[in-house]
Write an enzyme that holds these catalytic residues in place. Structure first.
Site, PDB file in Angstrom:
ATOM      1  N   LYS A  80       2.186  -3.370   7.281  1.00 39.32           N
ATOM      2  CA  LYS A  80       2.415  -3.499   5.834  1.00 39.32           C
ATOM      3  C   LYS A  80       3.856  -3.084   5.508  1.00 39.32           C
ATOM      4  O   LYS A  80       4.530  -3.722   4.700  1.00 39.32           O
ATOM      5  CB  LYS A  80       1.420  -2.653   5.037  1.00 39.32           C
ATOM      6  N   THR A 133       0.821  -1.207   0.000  1.00 41.53           N
ATOM      7  CA  THR A 133       0.000   0.000   0.000  1.00 41.53           C
ATOM      8  C   THR A 133       0.858   1.261   0.000  1.00 41.53           C
ATOM      9  O   THR A 133       1.985   1.247   0.506  1.00 41.53           O
ATOM     10  CB  THR A 133      -0.891  -0.005   1.265  1.00 41.53           C
ATOM     11  N   ASP A 134       0.274   2.347  -0.503  1.00 37.47           N
ATOM     12  CA  ASP A 134       0.979   3.636  -0.453  1.00 37.47           C
ATOM     13  C   ASP A 134       1.097   4.162   0.979  1.00 37.47           C
ATOM     14  O   ASP A 134       1.895   5.063   1.253  1.00 37.47           O
ATOM     15  CB  ASP A 134       0.284   4.678  -1.344  1.00 37.47           C
ATOM     16  N   GLU A 135       0.320   3.577   1.911  1.00 40.54           N
ATOM     17  CA  GLU A 135       0.336   4.086   3.290  1.00 40.54           C
ATOM     18  C   GLU A 135       1.670   3.860   3.989  1.00 40.54           C
ATOM     19  O   GLU A 135       1.915   4.452   5.046  1.00 40.54           O
ATOM     20  CB  GLU A 135      -0.767   3.431   4.117  1.00 40.54           C
ATOM     21  N   TYR A 146      -1.969  -0.740  11.122  1.00 36.51           N
ATOM     22  CA  TYR A 146      -2.111  -1.389   9.817  1.00 36.51           C
ATOM     23  C   TYR A 146      -0.921  -1.063   8.915  1.00 36.51           C
ATOM     24  O   TYR A 146      -0.232  -1.960   8.405  1.00 36.51           O
ATOM     25  CB  TYR A 146      -3.417  -0.951   9.129  1.00 36.51           C
TER      26      TYR A 146
HETATM   27  P1  NAD Z   1      -9.792  -7.224   2.314  1.00 36.00           P
HETATM   28  O1  NAD Z   1      -9.794  -6.990   3.781  1.00 36.00           O
HETATM   29  O2  NAD Z   1     -11.010  -6.916   1.515  1.00 36.00           O
HETATM   30  O3  NAD Z   1      -9.443  -8.764   2.027  1.00 36.00           O
HETATM   31  C1  NAD Z   1      -8.437  -9.443   2.713  1.00 36.00           C
HETATM   32  C2  NAD Z   1      -8.616 -10.939   2.444  1.00 36.00           C
HETATM   33  O4  NAD Z   1      -7.545 -11.645   3.109  1.00 36.00           O
HETATM   34  C3  NAD Z   1      -9.930 -11.523   2.993  1.00 36.00           C
HETATM   35  O5  NAD Z   1     -10.527 -12.373   2.049  1.00 36.00           O
HETATM   36  C4  NAD Z   1      -9.481 -12.321   4.219  1.00 36.00           C
HETATM   37  O6  NAD Z   1     -10.322 -13.431   4.519  1.00 36.00           O
HETATM   38  C5  NAD Z   1      -8.085 -12.761   3.811  1.00 36.00           C
HETATM   39  N1  NAD Z   1      -7.225 -13.039   4.958  1.00 36.00           N
HETATM   40  C6  NAD Z   1      -7.018 -12.239   6.046  1.00 36.00           C
HETATM   41  N2  NAD Z   1      -6.159 -12.841   6.893  1.00 36.00           N
HETATM   42  C7  NAD Z   1      -5.809 -14.026   6.324  1.00 36.00           C
HETATM   43  C8  NAD Z   1      -4.937 -15.070   6.701  1.00 36.00           C
HETATM   44  N3  NAD Z   1      -4.270 -15.030   7.869  1.00 36.00           N
HETATM   45  N4  NAD Z   1      -4.796 -16.124   5.876  1.00 36.00           N
HETATM   46  C9  NAD Z   1      -5.481 -16.181   4.698  1.00 36.00           C
HETATM   47  N5  NAD Z   1      -6.332 -15.214   4.286  1.00 36.00           N
HETATM   48  C10 NAD Z   1      -6.483 -14.154   5.092  1.00 36.00           C
HETATM   49  O7  NAD Z   1      -8.536  -6.456   1.776  1.00 36.00           O
HETATM   50  P2  NAD Z   1      -8.327  -5.669   0.382  1.00 36.00           P
HETATM   51  O8  NAD Z   1      -8.822  -4.290   0.529  1.00 36.00           O
HETATM   52  O9  NAD Z   1      -8.788  -6.520  -0.714  1.00 36.00           O
HETATM   53  O10 NAD Z   1      -6.728  -5.602   0.356  1.00 36.00           O
HETATM   54  C11 NAD Z   1      -5.969  -6.669  -0.221  1.00 36.00           C
HETATM   55  C12 NAD Z   1      -4.507  -6.319  -0.180  1.00 36.00           C
HETATM   56  O11 NAD Z   1      -4.292  -5.121  -0.914  1.00 36.00           O
HETATM   57  C13 NAD Z   1      -3.958  -6.062   1.213  1.00 36.00           C
HETATM   58  O12 NAD Z   1      -2.658  -6.595   1.287  1.00 36.00           O
HETATM   59  C14 NAD Z   1      -3.920  -4.553   1.337  1.00 36.00           C
HETATM   60  O13 NAD Z   1      -2.907  -4.139   2.213  1.00 36.00           O
HETATM   61  C15 NAD Z   1      -3.604  -4.177  -0.099  1.00 36.00           C
HETATM   62  N6  NAD Z   1      -4.057  -2.849  -0.546  1.00 36.00           N
HETATM   63  C16 NAD Z   1      -5.374  -2.485  -0.381  1.00 36.00           C
HETATM   64  C17 NAD Z   1      -5.805  -1.254  -0.898  1.00 36.00           C
HETATM   65  C18 NAD Z   1      -7.256  -0.822  -0.788  1.00 36.00           C
HETATM   66  O14 NAD Z   1      -7.583   0.281  -1.211  1.00 36.00           O
HETATM   67  N7  NAD Z   1      -8.169  -1.644  -0.271  1.00 36.00           N
HETATM   68  C19 NAD Z   1      -4.891  -0.414  -1.536  1.00 36.00           C
HETATM   69  C20 NAD Z   1      -3.548  -0.818  -1.655  1.00 36.00           C
HETATM   70  C21 NAD Z   1      -3.161  -2.039  -1.159  1.00 36.00           C
HETATM   71  O1  DAU Z   2      -4.132   3.918   0.496  1.00 32.99           O
HETATM   72  C1  DAU Z   2      -4.371   2.542   0.419  1.00 32.99           C
HETATM   73  C2  DAU Z   2      -5.194   2.091   1.603  1.00 32.99           C
HETATM   74  O2  DAU Z   2      -6.531   2.529   1.359  1.00 32.99           O
HETATM   75  C3  DAU Z   2      -5.163   0.577   1.825  1.00 32.99           C
HETATM   76  O3  DAU Z   2      -3.859   0.204   2.185  1.00 32.99           O
HETATM   77  C4  DAU Z   2      -6.142   0.141   2.908  1.00 32.99           C
HETATM   78  O4  DAU Z   2      -6.178  -1.265   3.007  1.00 32.99           O
HETATM   79  C5  DAU Z   2      -7.511   0.676   2.545  1.00 32.99           C
HETATM   80  O5  DAU Z   2      -8.429   0.362   3.580  1.00 32.99           O
HETATM   81  C6  DAU Z   2      -7.470   2.184   2.332  1.00 32.99           C
HETATM   82  O6  DAU Z   2      -7.173   2.861   3.576  1.00 32.99           O
HETATM   83  P1  DAU Z   2      -7.947   4.203   4.012  1.00 32.99           P
HETATM   84  O7  DAU Z   2      -7.834   4.306   5.485  1.00 32.99           O
HETATM   85  O8  DAU Z   2      -7.534   5.345   3.185  1.00 32.99           O
HETATM   86  O9  DAU Z   2      -9.439   3.770   3.557  1.00 32.99           O
HETATM   87  P2  DAU Z   2     -10.877   3.956   4.217  1.00 32.99           P
HETATM   88  O10 DAU Z   2     -11.858   3.467   3.205  1.00 32.99           O
HETATM   89  O11 DAU Z   2     -10.953   3.388   5.582  1.00 32.99           O
HETATM   90  O12 DAU Z   2     -11.014   5.533   4.345  1.00 32.99           O
HETATM   91  C7  DAU Z   2     -10.822   6.392   3.224  1.00 32.99           C
HETATM   92  C8  DAU Z   2     -10.913   7.827   3.717  1.00 32.99           C
HETATM   93  O13 DAU Z   2     -12.267   8.103   4.132  1.00 32.99           O
HETATM   94  C9  DAU Z   2     -10.056   8.100   4.944  1.00 32.99           C
HETATM   95  O14 DAU Z   2      -9.577   9.439   4.846  1.00 32.99           O
HETATM   96  C10 DAU Z   2     -11.038   7.990   6.121  1.00 32.99           C
HETATM   97  C11 DAU Z   2     -12.318   8.484   5.518  1.00 32.99           C
HETATM   98  N1  DAU Z   2     -13.584   7.908   6.051  1.00 32.99           N
HETATM   99  C12 DAU Z   2     -13.676   6.559   6.174  1.00 32.99           C
HETATM  100  C13 DAU Z   2     -14.863   5.989   6.592  1.00 32.99           C
HETATM  101  C14 DAU Z   2     -15.004   4.482   6.753  1.00 32.99           C
HETATM  102  C15 DAU Z   2     -14.666   8.758   6.300  1.00 32.99           C
HETATM  103  O15 DAU Z   2     -14.588   9.990   6.178  1.00 32.99           O
HETATM  104  N2  DAU Z   2     -15.849   8.186   6.705  1.00 32.99           N
HETATM  105  C16 DAU Z   2     -15.998   6.839   6.859  1.00 32.99           C
HETATM  106  O16 DAU Z   2     -17.092   6.386   7.227  1.00 32.99           O
END
Ligand code: NAD
Ligand code: DAU
Length: 332
Positions: free
Chosen positions: A152, A121-123, A148
């Site tokens: 990562k 992630t970019d975080e 989190y």
């Molecule tokens: P998500 O929470 O929707 O899905 C995570 C999945 O991993 C789930 O299906 C869960 O059951 C599985 N899981 C969790 N722990 C496990 C374990 N111990 N063994 C096997 N499976 C397990 O997450 P997402 O948003 O799809 O993110 C997927 C990946 O992408 C993560 O590594 C996250 O850091 C990365 N990422 C997410 C975003 C975003 O915007 N959501 C952006 C950049 C990177």
């Molecule tokens: O940047 C990549 C990341 O993006 C991933 O690594 C994470 O897995 C993914 O969850 C996401 O993280 P954020 O914390 O940015 O996502 P989230 O959807 O939780 O929140 C997005 C923005 O919206 C953040 O600034 C918090 C805000 N927010 C979130 C929720 C749930 C609100 O204002 N209201 C809300 O109800």
């Protein structure tokens, strides 16, 4: 043709990747997923049975991982605890999965000499000021803020160490915020869409000035496939689609697209340590590997995502009340 193992393939981005791979290539896919609260088998319906198989299990289960790595050509590692708010509530599962789980996979990649791609992630880079002209690049120093993002960052560093110390054939990608179908309703965009469908006012943390750099999950998938195909071992690639928007703008757009007044939302308690802004410079991926995102129009992508949640209420309804009850305890 490759035999791929996709960890976390029942989650949001993993399931989008599995659909993308099976419809754009002739690869075979095995998903390894623990089915935590975030995993949903319904996200994997309709896939070709002759090229797809699901295994329920934990990435930290060394015996199971060893067995699965023996039969594949490459691993794409999505499994993680992924939600910042949950990591502030209970960090422990983040350490178990993101650190120990990734370590377990790396040891198997080392033993079986399997190509490994780590999804990050970019975080890991921390956050930027709103007016900072710079964006994150592959050389930006790590500076994570939350439990989190720190786990990562730790997992990325493990991958780098296993490449250098043990010759593991790995690449890393750090992507910005994804949106699209199959995203859990705890996350910002699906939470607000499903709130509006349910007649609940959207909830904006703090002033809503925080900026996220949105990319469609399908563009993330095409980028990962490109890196698997052409990426240089040991290299990190940033994935982003120039989609910076502040949260207030996104909520107003959701409300407008759903036929509501754009100011029909509430400001709620801010997230502790809330990162202000993320912004990705994906020049390396575009220039060195020739990748281009396809979803240039955020408004059109968001409208399609709204339609998906409207048409797939049985997919998200079982989790909605629990998520809102959890947020209520945090003042969110
Ligand atoms: P998500 O929470 O929707 O899905 C995570 C999945 O991993 C789930 O299906 C869960 O059951 C599985 N899981 C969790 N722990 C496990 C374990 N111990 N063994 C096997 N499976 C397990 O997450 P997402 O948003 O799809 O993110 C997927 C990946 O992408 C993560 O590594 C996250 O850091 C990365 N990422 C997410 C975003 C975003 O915007 N959501 C952006 C950049 C990177
Ligand atoms: O940047 C990549 C990341 O993006 C991933 O690594 C994470 O897995 C993914 O969850 C996401 O993280 P954020 O914390 O940015 O996502 P989230 O959807 O939780 O929140 C997005 C923005 O919206 C953040 O600034 C918090 C805000 N927010 C979130 C929720 C749930 C609100 O204002 N209201 C809300 O109800």
């Amino acid at each position: 043709m490759m035999r791929l193992l996709v960890t976390g393939g029942a989650g949001f981005i993993g399931s989008n990747f599995v659909h993308h791979v099976l419809s754009h290539t002739d690869h075979e896919v095995t998903v390894l997923d623990k089915l935590t609260y975030a995993g949903n088998l319904a996200s994997l319906e309709g896939l070709p049975a002759d090229r797809f198989r699901f295994v329920k299990g934990d990435i930290a289960d060394a015996g199971l991982v060893d067995e699965l790595f023996a039969g594949v050509d490459a691993v794409v590692h999505y499994a993680a605890e992924s939600h910042n708010d949950n990591s502030l509530d209970d960090p422990r599962p983040f350490l178990d999965t993101n650190i120990i789980g990734t370590y377990t996979l790396l040891e198997a990649a080392r033993k079986h000499e399997v190509r490994f791609h780590h999804i990050s992630t970019d975080e890991v880079y921390g956050d930027l000021e709103l007016d900072d002209p710079e964006r994150f690049t592959e050389t930006t120093p790590y500076n994570p803020s939350s439990p989190y993002s720190s786990t990562k960052a730790g997992s990325d560093l493990l991958v780098r160490a296993w490449v250098r110390s043990f010759g593991v054939q790995a690449t890393i990608s750090n992507c910005s915020n994804n949106y699209g179908p199959y995203q859990h309703v705890e996350k910002f965009i699906p939470r607000q869409i499903t709130n509006v469908i349910r007649g609940i006012r959207p909830k904006l943390y703090g002033k809503g000035e925080n900026v996220r750099d949105w990319i469609h999950a399908d563009d993330h998938s095409s980028a990962v496939l490109t890196i698997l195909d052409k990426g240089q071992i040991g290299q990190t690639y940033l994935i982003g689609a120039d989609g910076e928007k502040d949260n207030k703008t996104v909520v107003e757009l959701i409300l407008t697209l759903m036929g509501q007044a754009p100011d029909a939302y509430d400001h709620v308690t801010d997230r502790t340590g809330h990162d202000l802004r993320y912004a990705i410079d994906s020049t390396r991926l575009r220039e060195e590997l020739g990748w281009t995102p396809q979803y240039a129009d955020f408004e059109a992508g968001l409208a399609a995502t709204i339609d998906w949640y409207r048409n797939n209420e049985p997919w998200w309804a079982p989790t909605k009340d629990g998520v809102e009850a959890f947020y209520a305890t945090k003042g969110h």
